[in-house]
Design a protein around this motif. Structure first.
Motif, PDB file in Angstrom:
ATOM      1  N   ILE A   1       0.836  -1.048  -0.032  1.00  0.00           N
ATOM      2  CA  ILE A   1      -0.048   0.020   0.085  1.00  0.00           C
ATOM      3  C   ILE A   1       1.018   1.158  -0.022  1.00  0.00           C
ATOM      4  O   ILE A   1       1.598   1.400   1.032  1.00  0.00           O
ATOM      5  N   LEU A   2       1.053   1.995  -0.858  1.00  0.00           N
ATOM      6  CA  LEU A   2       1.846   3.290  -1.218  1.00  0.00           C
ATOM      7  C   LEU A   2       1.130   4.406  -0.827  1.00  0.00           C
ATOM      8  O   LEU A   2       0.179   4.883  -1.277  1.00  0.00           O
ATOM      9  N   SER A   3       1.297   4.819   0.400  1.00  0.00           N
ATOM     10  CA  SER A   3       0.676   6.017   1.023  1.00  0.00           C
ATOM     11  C   SER A   3       1.539   7.161   0.809  1.00  0.00           C
ATOM     12  O   SER A   3       2.589   7.355   1.267  1.00  0.00           O
ATOM     13  N   LEU A   4       0.961   8.295   0.134  1.00  0.00           N
ATOM     14  CA  LEU A   4       1.686   9.389   0.034  1.00  0.00           C
ATOM     15  C   LEU A   4       1.110  10.833   0.987  1.00  0.00           C
ATOM     16  O   LEU A   4       1.213  11.765   0.583  1.00  0.00           O
ATOM     17  N   GLY A   5       0.533  10.124   1.834  1.00  0.00           N
ATOM     18  CA  GLY A   5      -0.075  10.942   2.761  1.00  0.00           C
ATOM     19  C   GLY A   5       0.410  10.770   4.093  1.00  0.00           C
ATOM     20  O   GLY A   5      -0.649  11.218   4.968  1.00  0.00           O
ATOM     21  N   HIS A   6       1.251  10.252   4.517  1.00  0.00           N
ATOM     22  CA  HIS A   6       1.738  10.034   5.910  1.00  0.00           C
ATOM     23  C   HIS A   6       2.088  11.021   6.805  1.00  0.00           C
ATOM     24  O   HIS A   6       2.098  11.072   8.063  1.00  0.00           O
ATOM     25  N   GLY A   7       2.212  12.259   6.067  1.00  0.00           N
ATOM     26  CA  GLY A   7       2.631  13.413   6.637  1.00  0.00           C
ATOM     27  C   GLY A   7       1.510  14.090   7.710  1.00  0.00           C
ATOM     28  O   GLY A   7       1.547  14.628   8.731  1.00  0.00           O
ATOM     29  N   VAL A   8       0.424  13.522   7.006  1.00  0.00           N
ATOM     30  CA  VAL A   8      -1.002  13.958   7.816  1.00  0.00           C
ATOM     31  C   VAL A   8      -0.824  13.405   9.556  1.00  0.00           C
ATOM     32  O   VAL A   8      -1.318  13.832  10.225  1.00  0.00           O
ATOM     33  N   TYR A   9      -0.731  11.968   9.300  1.00  0.00           N
ATOM     34  CA  TYR A   9      -0.528  11.448  10.682  1.00  0.00           C
ATOM     35  C   TYR A   9       0.525  11.742  11.567  1.00  0.00           C
ATOM     36  O   TYR A   9       0.340  11.840  12.740  1.00  0.00           O
TER      37      TYR A   9
ATOM     38  N   PRO B   1       6.943  16.613   2.112  1.00  0.00           N
ATOM     39  CA  PRO B   1       7.513  15.727   3.302  1.00  0.00           C
ATOM     40  C   PRO B   1       6.885  14.233   3.185  1.00  0.00           C
ATOM     41  O   PRO B   1       7.480  13.473   3.517  1.00  0.00           O
ATOM     42  N   SER B   2       5.756  14.212   2.832  1.00  0.00           N
ATOM     43  CA  SER B   2       5.188  12.971   2.746  1.00  0.00           C
ATOM     44  C   SER B   2       5.851  12.205   1.747  1.00  0.00           C
ATOM     45  O   SER B   2       5.884  10.843   1.954  1.00  0.00           O
ATOM     46  N   ILE B   3       6.257  12.561   0.547  1.00  0.00           N
ATOM     47  CA  ILE B   3       6.858  12.007  -0.367  1.00  0.00           C
ATOM     48  C   ILE B   3       8.356  11.774  -0.167  1.00  0.00           C
ATOM     49  O   ILE B   3       8.616  10.596  -0.269  1.00  0.00           O
ATOM     50  N   GLU B   4       8.728  12.529   0.680  1.00  0.00           N
ATOM     51  CA  GLU B   4      10.304  12.164   1.186  1.00  0.00           C
ATOM     52  C   GLU B   4      10.266  10.904   2.296  1.00  0.00           C
ATOM     53  O   GLU B   4      11.056  10.315   2.290  1.00  0.00           O
ATOM     54  N   MET B   5       9.202  10.825   2.960  1.00  0.00           N
ATOM     55  CA  MET B   5       9.120   9.622   3.891  1.00  0.00           C
ATOM     56  C   MET B   5       9.022   8.232   3.015  1.00  0.00           C
ATOM     57  O   MET B   5       9.638   7.247   3.663  1.00  0.00           O
ATOM     58  N   VAL B   6       8.460   8.169   1.933  1.00  0.00           N
ATOM     59  CA  VAL B   6       8.566   7.187   1.249  1.00  0.00           C
ATOM     60  C   VAL B   6       9.841   6.973   0.679  1.00  0.00           C
ATOM     61  O   VAL B   6      10.480   5.592   0.621  1.00  0.00           O
TER      62      VAL B   6
END
Length: 370
Positions: free
Chosen positions: A59-67, A272-277
């Motif tokens: 599951i590729l999440s590009l929104g983990h910056g929200v959490y 930042p969310s993309i950087e996390m990936v």
């Protein structure tokens, strides 16, 4: 006892060595560098959670910056109330807010703030995950949806200046549990707490992925329809692991605020969310340790390049990502793992069997053809 690559004993030894090295870091690093490492370790907690859903479950999440941001804001709201000493936070007074909003009240308690920092991201992930996975939204469609969540959340936090601090975010904290957050001794304590949490999260992630659950997650990643035909419900597993990942992101946000002393909507945006990936991709998917190494290495390179080459560092970071993608498609740890497996297979492969005639000739006798 013989240790094999990827065995439980090997992973346990690797965990002990890693934690021991991190515990010794304060003896070798300055206060500033130690603070950076503490922040990177907080990011590593998030990266391990992201590896659970991307590396293991696909599951590729590009929104983990929200959490991450929700957990960070929960802790920051408590710190801001403590710094206000019973009054309204300064940004609320500047924005014309005359009374503390009701949803700020629980954050007077440090325990409630810590609990909500985990619970709020988990509940948001539960709501989004259930709706999307139940309707079999996956792949690039889910990734786009997760980015839409980032846009909505950032816009909301920026627009509500009087309640969230707007684009400036929350900062100017004084104490946490009576300890001055800017004191070097307190920062060192925060670092050790982060190291302990990293160790616990490693053990938790290895436990999750080493048994039946881990096999099911990998099966969902490789062939979700086949898992469904075998009688399992992929939705339940995907929602569960997505919530676990969001909870770890919230925990990472808590430690980030304690180390950094600020949180703003910019730190929970799309970039930042993309950087996390990318942290997970550089270290290696489905490796856990790769998520940690990739996070520390990528952020260290970012800091080093920005200090040495302030005008060129984004290009250098981009070049590093391209090199890793082209030459190490499975990331650093994943590529090392494959290399060791190939070497082990080469050294342990038996010699090709010899013919009966050759064996007989070697023994000085003729083969029996009867």
């Amino acid at each position: 006892m013989k240790l094999t690559l990827g065995s439980t004993q090997t992973k346990a030894i690797a965990t002990v060595i890693l934690i021991a090295l991190l515990c010794l870091a304060p003896m070798a690093l300055s206060e500033f560098r130690l603070g950076l490492l503490g922040k990177f370790l907080a990011f590593a907690i998030l990266a391990m959670g992201l590896d659970l859903i991307w590396g293991y479950t696909g599951i590729l999440s590009l929104g983990h910056g929200v959490y991450f941001g929700l957990g960070a804001y929960c802790m920051a709201m408590h710190l801001k109330l403590v710094a206000s000493d019973g009054g309204l936070p300064d940004f609320m007074s500047w924005s014309g807010v005359e009374k503390l909003p009701w949803f700020w009240a629980p954050f007077h308690s440090a325990g409630a703030a810590l609990l909500l920092a985990i619970a709020v991201p988990t509940l948001v992930a539960l709501f989004l995950g259930y709706l999307t996975f139940r309707n079999r939204i996956r792949g690039s469609f889910f990734s786009i949806l997760s980015q839409a969540l980032v846009i909505i959340t950032v816009t909301l936090f920026v627009g509500q200046q009087g309640y969230t601090g707007g684009s400036n975010g929350l900062t100017s904290f004084s104490t946490f549990l009576g300890m001055p957050v800017g004191d070097p001794a307190t920062k060192t304590l925060f670092y050790y707490v982060t190291v302990v949490l990293v160790g616990l999260v490693i053990c938790f992630c290895l436990w999750l992925t080493s048994g039946k659950l881990g096999n099911i997650l990998i099966a969902i990643r490789d062939s979700e329809n086949r898992v469904r035909f075998l009688g399992y419900n992929p939705v339940a597993y995907k929602v569960f692991i997505y919530c676990v990942s969001a909870a770890l992101a919230g925990l990472a946000g808590v430690m980030f605020v304690l180390h950094e002393g600020i949180i703003s909507p910019a730190q929970m945006g799309i970039v930042p969310s993309i950087e996390m990936v990318l942290w997970v991709a550089v270290g290696g998917r489905a490796t856990i340790f790769g998520a940690i190494i990739g996070t520390i290495l990528t952020n260290s390179a970012k800091t080093t390049f920005s200090e040495a080459y302030p005008d060129w560092w984004p290009i250098l970071i981009g070049a590093m990502f391209i090199v890793v993608t082209m030459f190490l498609p499975k990331g650093i740890v994943g590529s090392i793992h494959d290399l060791l497996k190939r070497r082990k297979k080469t050294t342990s492969s038996p010699a090709s069997p010899r013919s009966s005639a050759s064996l007989a000739a070697t023994a000085g006798t003729e083969p029996n053809n009867t």
